[in-house]
Scaffold this active site. Structure first.
Site, PDB file in Angstrom:
ATOM      1  CG  HIS A  89     -32.681 105.767  75.348  1.00  0.00           C
ATOM      2  ND1 HIS A  89     -32.447 106.729  74.387  1.00  0.00           N
ATOM      3  CD2 HIS A  89     -32.126 104.624  74.879  1.00  0.00           C
ATOM      4  CE1 HIS A  89     -31.772 106.201  73.387  1.00  0.00           C
ATOM      5  NE2 HIS A  89     -31.561 104.922  73.662  1.00  0.00           N
ATOM      6  CG  ASP A 168     -22.854 110.970  71.222  1.00  0.00           C
ATOM      7  OD1 ASP A 168     -22.303 109.849  71.226  1.00  0.00           O
ATOM      8  OD2 ASP A 168     -23.973 111.172  70.736  1.00  0.00           O
ATOM      9  NE  ARG A 175     -20.296 104.233  68.371  1.00  0.00           N
ATOM     10  CZ  ARG A 175     -21.457 104.378  69.008  1.00  0.00           C
ATOM     11  NH1 ARG A 175     -21.749 105.534  69.620  1.00  0.00           N
ATOM     12  NH2 ARG A 175     -22.319 103.399  69.051  1.00  0.00           N
ATOM     13  CB  SER A 190     -23.292 107.144  72.334  1.00  0.00           C
ATOM     14  OG  SER A 190     -24.128 107.837  71.452  1.00  0.00           O
ATOM     15  CE  LYS A 194     -26.831 110.851  72.287  1.00  0.00           C
ATOM     16  NZ  LYS A 194     -26.708 110.183  71.012  1.00  0.00           N
TER      17      LYS A 194
END
Ligand code: URA
Length: 446
Positions: A89, A168, A175, A190, A194
């Protein structure tokens, strides 16, 4: 007003920690449909999010929130079907195309990779948007489709289905409306919900820092990286992190089609492309080695370089695109993706050294040209692009190219705005130390 919800919100508003049960109640409230008894309205969820952004979340709260969010929908447990499958990520940056190079490269070295990615919002593009410059490519998938693609090519980069972490999806959209996007604990829950719902065996986090990153300060980047690594590891997915430099665009090109082309050229081992994108390749190699080590696969720099030199990594990308239905015409000529037709070169007004590049502004200007979006679902122009022709710290002659811009319409004002993004100083002026490409390593706390 339900008194139980009121009590949870009042406690968090006062800055007191919530227990696991209260956190699970919030997440059920976010995931439940409006006609279900557990459903919370937008006002109640927004109050929870605002109080959490102001007071922060303790470690136990973050664990509970991440765990509840990851179980709010389907979980794919991919590592059960594909042992050793890894994930990566990135917090995102201008020109950040690492995923496109890293996934086929690792797959070619025998390490399967899965990355469920998102579409971009704001000044950095999402991996899905870049990949969708390839005609016909199908990124949406369910678990069976993901496993089939992994079996065919050893990798999958896809869009997270709505069934993954639905809580989420609702909380993230809220948000965005209430100015709570930049809360570190909410970001951690968040992202991890995932990733953990997909269920890789291990993952690496690339947390960008600097002028083009969403976190400009090193302290914030450190905090985020440590939280991601620690909570992922605690929740069963061993992780490592690297903080990497985003003071200038990564690699030469920014803009969707141009980034695909640059990635393909680097995967092919094109010497000019690889030299111009030496920072991209350094980040990619370091992340490959780091995440492979998390699953006990000793992938060396020499193996990675061989996978490029032999054509194996490039072939993995093409195999993957074929498995995901890329158009036959593109598969016949992957390098034939068109860029926007009007090219403008911004040159140095005088001799000097490149002292700074306003990388965030470059990303914003790319959006203004149509190459990004501020609203979910807005259409994109895949062909607009910027090439960084000079790097930070480089000495340039008068009239030497600094930037190259591909756009749809001749627009002098926009081109002038690009020119303002690069600051030159005298050749002999002292410059602050440049950050290295790999700034820091972040390992799980003992
Ligand atoms: N990406 C996410 O998925 N969530 C965030 O909160 C920020 C980036």
């Amino acid at each position: 007003m339900d008194p139980a919800i009121f009590a949870v919100l009042a406690r968090k508003r006062a800055g007191a920690p919530l227990d696991d049960d209260a956190i699970r109640r919030v997440v059920r409230g976010a995931a439940a449909a409006p006609d279900e008894p557990d459903h919370w309205g937008d006002a109640e969820l927004a109050a929870f999010l605002t109080s959490s952004a102001i007071h922060g979340l303790g470690s136990a709260e973050m664990h509970a929130l991440t765990e509840a969010m990851l179980h709010s929908g389907t979980t794919w447990r991919l590592a059960e079907a594909v042992p050793g499958v890894v994930d990566k990520h990135s917090t995102g940056g201008v020109g950040d195309k690492v995923s496109l190079v890293l996934s086929p490269l690792l797959a070619a070295c025998g390490v399967p990779v899965v990355m469920l990615t998102g579409r971009g919002l704001g000044h950095t593009g999402g991996t899905a948007d870049k990949l969708e410059a390839i005609p016909g490519l199908r990124l949406e998938t369910d678990r069976a489709g993901c496993l089939a693609t992994l079996a065919q090519s050893g990798l999958h980069m896809g869009i997270a289905s709505d069934a993954i972490a639905p809580a989420d999806k609702r909380l993230y959209a809220l948000r965005d409306r209430i100015a709570a996007i930049d809360s570190l604990p909410l970001i951690v829950a968040s992202i991890l919900s995932k990733k953990l719902a997909a269920g890789a065996a291990a993952q690496v986090f690339d947390v960008k820092v600097g002028r083009g990153a969403f976190l400009e300060s090193l302290d914030d980047a450190r905090r985020l990286a440590q939280l991601l690594v620690d909570i992922s590891t605690d929740l069963g997915c061993p992780a490592t992190g690297r903080i990497t430099n985003m003071d200038q665009p990564l690699g030469r090109w920014s803009g969707h089609a141009s980034e695909v082309l640059e990635s393909l050229a680097c995967l092919r081992g094109d010497p000019d492309a690889s030299a111009a994108a030496s920072d991209l390749m350094e980040v990619t190699f370091v992340l490959c080695e780091a995440v492979a080590a998390q699953v006990g696969a000793a992938v060396t720099r020499a193996q990675l370089e061989d996978a490029i030199a032999s054509g194996a990594a490039y072939q993995r990308f093409v195999d993957w695109a074929k498995a995901r239905d890329a158009d036959a015409a593109w598969l016949d000529a992957p390098e034939a993706l068109p860029l926007a037709p009007i090219e403008r070169v911004i040159t140095a007004p005088r001799a000097g050294r490149v002292a700074s590049i306003d990388t965030r502004r470059l990303g914003e200007l790319l959006i203004a040209l149509g190459g990004g979006r501020h609203l979910p679902g807005a259409p994109l122009d895949h062909g607009v692009a910027i090439a960084r022709e000079a790097r930070l710290g480089e000495t340039v002659e008068k009239d030497q190219p600094l930037l190259r811009v591909h756009l749809r319409a001749a627009d002098d004002a926009r081109v002038a705005a690009f020119a303002d993004c690069v600051t030159l100083v005298d050749v002999d002026a002292a410059l602050p130390d440049l950050r290295p490409t790999i700034v820091e390593t972040v390992e799980a706390s003992a």
